[in-house]
Design an enzyme around this catalytic site. Structure first.
Site, short mmCIF file in Angstrom:
data_model
loop_
_atom_site.label_atom_id
_atom_site.label_comp_id
_atom_site.label_asym_id
_atom_site.label_seq_id
_atom_site.Cartn_x
_atom_site.Cartn_y
_atom_site.Cartn_z
N HIS A 106 0.85 -1.21 0.00
CA HIS A 106 0.00 0.00 0.00
C HIS A 106 0.88 1.26 0.00
CE1 HIS A 106 -3.06 -2.64 2.34
NE2 HIS A 106 -3.66 -2.36 1.19
N SER A 123 -3.06 -7.76 3.08
CA SER A 123 -3.33 -7.65 4.51
C SER A 123 -3.75 -9.01 5.07
CB SER A 123 -4.43 -6.62 4.76
OG SER A 123 -4.08 -5.39 4.21
P1 ADP Z 1 -9.99 -3.54 -0.16
O1 ADP Z 1 -10.68 -4.36 0.88
O2 ADP Z 1 -10.73 -2.29 -0.52
O3 ADP Z 1 -9.53 -4.30 -1.37
P2 ADP Z 1 -7.19 -3.46 0.64
O4 ADP Z 1 -6.57 -2.75 1.79
O5 ADP Z 1 -7.08 -4.94 0.61
O6 ADP Z 1 -8.68 -2.98 0.62
O7 ADP Z 1 -6.58 -2.89 -0.70
C1 ADP Z 1 -6.72 -1.53 -1.06
C2 ADP Z 1 -6.17 -1.35 -2.46
O8 ADP Z 1 -4.77 -1.56 -2.43
C3 ADP Z 1 -6.72 -2.37 -3.47
O9 ADP Z 1 -6.86 -1.71 -4.72
C4 ADP Z 1 -5.66 -3.42 -3.54
O10 ADP Z 1 -5.64 -4.08 -4.79
C5 ADP Z 1 -4.41 -2.57 -3.33
N1 ADP Z 1 -3.32 -3.35 -2.76
C6 ADP Z 1 -3.36 -4.18 -1.71
N2 ADP Z 1 -2.15 -4.74 -1.48
C7 ADP Z 1 -1.33 -4.24 -2.43
C8 ADP Z 1 0.04 -4.46 -2.78
N3 ADP Z 1 0.79 -5.33 -2.12
N4 ADP Z 1 0.56 -3.77 -3.81
C9 ADP Z 1 -0.23 -2.92 -4.51
N5 ADP Z 1 -1.53 -2.69 -4.28
C10 ADP Z 1 -2.08 -3.35 -3.25
#
Ligand code: ADP
Length: 167
Positions: free
Chosen positions: A17, A129
């Site tokens: 993130h 996560s």
């Molecule tokens: P959600 O439940 O809305 O998917 P997340 O916290 O899992 O929330 O993810 C938020 C955003 O960040 C999503 O678009 C997800 O694809 C992206 N994301 C999560 N992990 C990564 C990562 N390791 N690298 C790049 N983007 C990520």
């Protein structure tokens, strides 16, 4: 002024993130990280805990980023805060369908808002996560995958056991 909102669960925030946030910061005048809460999802951390962890984690890595919480439609928040772009990250093909559906739904709800998809860096594409929480429960060391405030918070939730608790 170009404002972008990066919404997500961030339960907890990872270096994947943070990489997206750092890459977006020079492109926009303002980037808001938005901690969303959906009634369909179960979270380990409360919205306030997730917000605090993000604020603490970004303090040095990318100062000047604001972090907010919201539990309604993302497009409503984006509109109300005068932003025009929703940023989302894409790791692998499995993310694609969900992101495409959300982007199209948001477009239907708010024509003036664009979704910008940013590809995860190869070194972060496997970090999620959920994986962090899962491997932490089995004692894996995640210090290279999440920032120090998250390690502290995971310890507080007893997901990382202190040595004296294991033996
Ligand atoms: P959600 O439940 O809305 O998917 P997340 O916290 O899992 O929330 O993810 C938020 C955003 O960040 C999503 O678009 C997800 O694809 C992206 N994301 C999560 N992990 C990564 C990562 N390791 N690298 C790049 N983007 C990520």
């Amino acid at each position: 002024m170009k404002k972008a909102v990066y919404p997500g669960s961030f339960d907890p925030i990872t270096y994947g993130h943070i990489d997206i946030i750092q890459r977006m910061q020079p492109i926009f005048d303002e980037v808001i990280v938005l901690v969303s809460t959906s009634p369909q999802k179960k979270y380990l951390f409360t919205a306030k805990e997730r917000q605090d962890m993000i604020q603490e984690s970004l303090k040095n890595a990318c100062p000047g980023i604001s972090v907010d919480t919201h539990d309604g439609l993302t497009v409503e928040y984006v509109r109300a805060h005068g932003a025009s772009v929703i940023v989302r990250g894409l790791r692998a093909v499995v993310d694609f369908e969900y992101e495409m559906v959300m982007a199209n739904m948001n477009k239907k709800l708010a024509q003036e808002i664009e979704t910008m998809i940013v590809f995860a860096k190869p070194e972060y594409y496997y970090i999620s996560s959920n994986t962090i929480k899962e491997v932490t429960r089995y004692g894996a060391d995640v210090t290279s995958l999440v920032p120090p405030p998250v390690i502290i918070a995971l310890k507080e939730k007893n997901l990382i056991l202190n040595k004296n608790k294991i033996f």
